[in-house]
Design a protein around this motif. Structure first.
Motif: not given
Length: 261
Positions: A90-118
């Protein structure tokens, strides 16, 4: 692309997470066309991943698609282990997997945080960890940040934070991996013409402008080049960081945003 460029990854093996579509598919294509054997990691779109493998192998490249959800470190480990087993290195890792998230501060849930950061942060950390375990001197790790990590956008706090963490990771991991001759950097793409961009691009506008200015006009007035990037243009940045041309570059994040202002 010169003849030398077309062979600069000959004999090397690359893993591209999120490789079934968008920027990831463009990166996998670029590396394969320059001689690398490519393992395309995908989470759910097996049809697209296998279609890309078929296209690359028909052009004479070595390619394999493997399912792995990068939010699960065990699946990531199995992906990197299998890639090294199948191709012997193995010579190269290109880590391109990712997800988007938009949401105002008051709408962010712990589940949102865990999913996006995971996906965006933890997923890339453990991809780097498991890739490095298989790499010798000369290994290249390229993670994915975003220009959002250094630009204020309404409702984008959670996503931007997950990407800013990636930039801190590459900076600090460069010190750990440098002694082994492994470089680690990140690409921070700006607006790119992908299906994800088509879905979320209007959310990048100021709320007062949404619906009042066509998206194309907004891009034209906010970017030096006045257009979105094409995925293959962004893939060129990953290929550079994965190549020997970037042997003395590590711990840095390269913005590819067309001069956005």
């Amino acid at each position: 692309m010169t003849a030398a460029d077309r062979s600069r990854f000959t004999g090397k093996v690359a893993v591209v997470t999120g490789g079934s579509r968008g920027i990831g598919a463009a990166v996998a294509t670029r590396l394969a066309r320059e001689g690398a054997a490519v393992v395309i990691g995908y989470r759910g779109n097996e049809q697209a991943a296998q279609a890309l493998v078929a296209a690359l192998t028909s052009d004479g490249a070595r390619a394999l698609a493997l399912r792995a959800d990068v939010a699960d470190p065990d699946q990531t480990r199995r992906l990197l282990d299998r890639a090294a087993q199948e191709f012997g290195r193995l010579d190269v890792l290109a880590s391109c997997a990712g997800i988007e998230h938009f949401g105002a501060l008051e709408s962010i849930t712990p589940a949102d945080f865990d999913h996006v950061f995971a996906v965006n942060t933890r997923g890339q950390l453990f991809a780097a960890q498991h890739a490095a375990a298989h790499m010798a001197a000369g290994g290249r790790i390229v993670l994915t940040s975003s220009v959002s990590a250094s630009r204020a956008v309404f409702g984008h706090t959670l996503y931007a934070a997950s990407k800013a963490a990636v930039e801190a990771m590459v900076l600090n991991l460069s010190a750990e991996l440098g002694g082994r001759g492994i470089t680690i950097n990140a690409i921070a793409p700006g607006g790119t013409a992908t299906d994800m961009a088509a879905e979320h691009a209007p959310s990048y506008q100021h709320p007062k402008l949404r619906g009042t200015m066509p998206l194309q006009q907004w891009v034209e007035v906010h970017g030096a080049l006045g257009r979105l990037a094409q995925p293959d243009e962004v893939a060129a940045g990953y290929a550079f960081l994965a190549s020997d041309d970037a042997a003395y570059l590590t711990g840095r994040t390269l913005p590819l945003d067309g001069g956005f202002f």
